[in-house]
Write an enzyme that holds these catalytic residues in place. Sequence first.
Site, PDB file in Angstrom:
ATOM      1  CB  THR A  23     -31.207  25.151   9.747  1.00  0.00           C
ATOM      2  OG1 THR A  23     -30.222  25.406  10.546  1.00  0.00           O
ATOM      3  CG2 THR A  23     -32.910  25.243  10.580  1.00  0.00           C
ATOM      4  CD1 TRP A  24     -25.193  21.210   7.700  1.00  0.00           C
ATOM      5  CD2 TRP A  24     -25.386  19.027   8.274  1.00  0.00           C
ATOM      6  NE1 TRP A  24     -24.009  20.115   7.500  1.00  0.00           N
ATOM      7  CE2 TRP A  24     -23.844  19.091   7.951  1.00  0.00           C
ATOM      8  CE3 TRP A  24     -25.850  17.531   8.623  1.00  0.00           C
ATOM      9  CZ2 TRP A  24     -23.378  18.330   7.652  1.00  0.00           C
ATOM     10  CZ3 TRP A  24     -24.694  16.722   8.555  1.00  0.00           C
ATOM     11  CH2 TRP A  24     -23.838  16.995   7.887  1.00  0.00           C
ATOM     12  CG  ASP A  52     -29.628  22.768  15.634  1.00  0.00           C
ATOM     13  OD1 ASP A  52     -29.040  23.538  16.671  1.00  0.00           O
ATOM     14  OD2 ASP A  52     -29.698  22.601  15.298  1.00  0.00           O
ATOM     15  CE1 TYR A  57     -24.702  22.815  10.715  1.00  0.00           C
ATOM     16  CE2 TYR A  57     -26.882  23.621  11.608  1.00  0.00           C
ATOM     17  CZ  TYR A  57     -25.882  22.804  11.811  1.00  0.00           C
ATOM     18  OH  TYR A  57     -25.735  21.333  12.616  1.00  0.00           O
ATOM     19  CD  GLN A 167     -28.043  19.891  18.197  1.00  0.00           C
ATOM     20  OE1 GLN A 167     -27.224  20.521  16.907  1.00  0.00           O
ATOM     21  NE2 GLN A 167     -28.838  20.875  18.519  1.00  0.00           N
ATOM     22  CE1 TYR A 195     -25.017  14.394  14.707  1.00  0.00           C
ATOM     23  CE2 TYR A 195     -24.844  15.762  16.748  1.00  0.00           C
ATOM     24  CZ  TYR A 195     -24.373  15.329  15.282  1.00  0.00           C
ATOM     25  OH  TYR A 195     -22.432  14.541  15.495  1.00  0.00           O
TER      26      TYR A 195
HETATM   27  P1  NDP Z   1     -32.080  13.874   9.829  1.00  0.00           P
HETATM   28  O1  NDP Z   1     -32.127  13.143  10.628  1.00  0.00           O
HETATM   29  O2  NDP Z   1     -33.600  15.089  10.287  1.00  0.00           O
HETATM   30  O3  NDP Z   1     -32.728  14.064   8.142  1.00  0.00           O
HETATM   31  C1  NDP Z   1     -32.446  15.105   7.435  1.00  0.00           C
HETATM   32  C2  NDP Z   1     -32.446  14.157   6.484  1.00  0.00           C
HETATM   33  O4  NDP Z   1     -34.119  12.879   5.725  1.00  0.00           O
HETATM   34  C3  NDP Z   1     -33.099  15.238   4.689  1.00  0.00           C
HETATM   35  O5  NDP Z   1     -32.606  14.668   3.934  1.00  0.00           O
HETATM   36  C4  NDP Z   1     -34.614  15.509   4.196  1.00  0.00           C
HETATM   37  O6  NDP Z   1     -34.375  15.668   3.096  1.00  0.00           O
HETATM   38  C5  NDP Z   1     -34.804  13.894   5.142  1.00  0.00           C
HETATM   39  N1  NDP Z   1     -36.411  13.828   5.600  1.00  0.00           N
HETATM   40  C6  NDP Z   1     -37.041  14.718   6.823  1.00  0.00           C
HETATM   41  N2  NDP Z   1     -38.043  13.970   7.210  1.00  0.00           N
HETATM   42  C7  NDP Z   1     -37.978  12.920   6.528  1.00  0.00           C
HETATM   43  C8  NDP Z   1     -39.637  12.244   6.920  1.00  0.00           C
HETATM   44  N3  NDP Z   1     -40.447  12.454   7.094  1.00  0.00           N
HETATM   45  N4  NDP Z   1     -39.338  11.236   5.304  1.00  0.00           N
HETATM   46  C9  NDP Z   1     -37.914  10.707   4.772  1.00  0.00           C
HETATM   47  N5  NDP Z   1     -37.294  11.615   4.365  1.00  0.00           N
HETATM   48  C10 NDP Z   1     -37.237  12.779   5.522  1.00  0.00           C
HETATM   49  O7  NDP Z   1     -30.487  14.506   9.630  1.00  0.00           O
HETATM   50  P2  NDP Z   1     -29.677  15.648   9.560  1.00  0.00           P
HETATM   51  O8  NDP Z   1     -28.071  15.215  10.023  1.00  0.00           O
HETATM   52  O9  NDP Z   1     -30.297  17.248   8.907  1.00  0.00           O
HETATM   53  O10 NDP Z   1     -29.991  16.075  11.751  1.00  0.00           O
HETATM   54  C11 NDP Z   1     -30.808  17.198  12.031  1.00  0.00           C
HETATM   55  C12 NDP Z   1     -31.036  18.448  12.643  1.00  0.00           C
HETATM   56  O11 NDP Z   1     -30.026  18.585  13.468  1.00  0.00           O
HETATM   57  C13 NDP Z   1     -29.629  19.475  11.415  1.00  0.00           C
HETATM   58  O12 NDP Z   1     -30.701  19.956   9.796  1.00  0.00           O
HETATM   59  C14 NDP Z   1     -29.050  19.740  12.282  1.00  0.00           C
HETATM   60  O13 NDP Z   1     -29.728  21.724  13.080  1.00  0.00           O
HETATM   61  C15 NDP Z   1     -28.876  19.544  13.288  1.00  0.00           C
HETATM   62  N6  NDP Z   1     -26.732  18.522  13.494  1.00  0.00           N
HETATM   63  C16 NDP Z   1     -26.177  18.943  14.021  1.00  0.00           C
HETATM   64  C17 NDP Z   1     -25.175  18.535  14.306  1.00  0.00           C
HETATM   65  C18 NDP Z   1     -24.273  18.911  15.826  1.00  0.00           C
HETATM   66  O14 NDP Z   1     -23.028  18.083  15.343  1.00  0.00           O
HETATM   67  N7  NDP Z   1     -24.570  19.434  16.285  1.00  0.00           N
HETATM   68  C19 NDP Z   1     -24.742  17.513  13.450  1.00  0.00           C
HETATM   69  C20 NDP Z   1     -26.169  17.420  11.847  1.00  0.00           C
HETATM   70  C21 NDP Z   1     -27.496  18.191  12.467  1.00  0.00           C
HETATM   71  P3  NDP Z   1     -36.235  16.787   2.433  1.00  0.00           P
HETATM   72  O15 NDP Z   1     -35.220  18.156   3.333  1.00  0.00           O
HETATM   73  O16 NDP Z   1     -35.870  16.997   1.113  1.00  0.00           O
HETATM   74  O17 NDP Z   1     -37.444  16.248   3.139  1.00  0.00           O
END
Ligand code: NDP
Length: 281
Positions: A23-24, A52, A57, A167, A195
């Site tokens: 949900t970031w 998550d 966020y 995580q 993540y």
């Molecule tokens: P992700 O690797 O999940 O990528 C997310 C991005 O990819 C978004 O821009 C999304 O856009 C796009 N996307 C999603 N599915 C697809 C697909 N099938 N094809 C093409 N593009 C796609 O990165 P995150 O950094 O968001 O990591 C996931 C989660 O992990 C976070 O949301 C958060 O909850 C957690 N996190 C935790 C951290 C920590 O420090 N503990 C740090 C970073 C993340 P769209 O929404 O437009 O589909």
Amino acid sequence: MQEPIPTVQLSSGISVPALGLGTWRMGETRSRAQTEIDALRQGLDLGMTLVDTAEMYGDGGAESLVGLAMEDRRDDVFLVSKVYPGNASFEKTIRACEASLRRLKTDRLDLYLLHWRGEYPLEETVSAFEHLKREGKIGAWGVSNFDTDDMEELFAVPDGQNCAANQVLYNLARRGIEHDLLPWCQEKGVAVMAYSPIDQGHVLSNAGLIDIAKAYQATPAQVALAFVMERDGVIAIPKSSNLKRLAENRGSCELDITDEDWDALDELFPPPAAKMPLEMR
Ligand code: NDP
């Protein structure tokens, strides 16, 4: 018929889906709120019931959004949130958890993580987590962005071994944890939540990955997610606010990748040859 989502068993005995919802970047803009709520609800419908989030966020906005999305279906969700390191003293952890619960409109978190290591002693945060567990406000606790030496330190403090999950950044292009952190967690029964499992999209334009995906009539994102979930005890939490991409991500569970193609992926994205410091976003 869709393949079921694989599960990972936590040290508490609870099984959770190995594919959840990140949900970031959600809950930041009012005009996108309904789209994001619809996306989360669609993800739950598809069985990606581990959600998550974090107090960080959208400054609480993501938690509020998750609260709205799961209002009538709290019991279907395995809910994960995180405390800011700056809030990780005994008293402040408890207050931060209560504030998260209010935003999430629930009386309990299933898993509560320390977002990254800060200045407060680990003993103090762990003691707050254990207190919250006794009070029934959290089901289990864990950490995030902890490298192997951090985990060793954590396990040495009282009740530190109750840590259920770590995580960390993990995807095809960021395989550093495979050298020692992942095996360490697997041995100790600490689930790894990967993540950025599709590397925020950066990995998807890799020509070799595109070719492998095509051979399965799949997409690069599906192969990237299948790669993460192939590891024992690893949970992928991709974020998407797009209904089509959510269904695509769910489809990663259909892939049955051959040994030859796992080898080809190792060629394209080599595993670490030596210890690398843990990478963070
Ligand atoms: P992700 O690797 O999940 O990528 C997310 C991005 O990819 C978004 O821009 C999304 O856009 C796009 N996307 C999603 N599915 C697809 C697909 N099938 N094809 C093409 N593009 C796609 O990165 P995150 O950094 O968001 O990591 C996931 C989660 O992990 C976070 O949301 C958060 O909850 C957690 N996190 C935790 C951290 C920590 O420090 N503990 C740090 C970073 C993340 P769209 O929404 O437009 O589909």
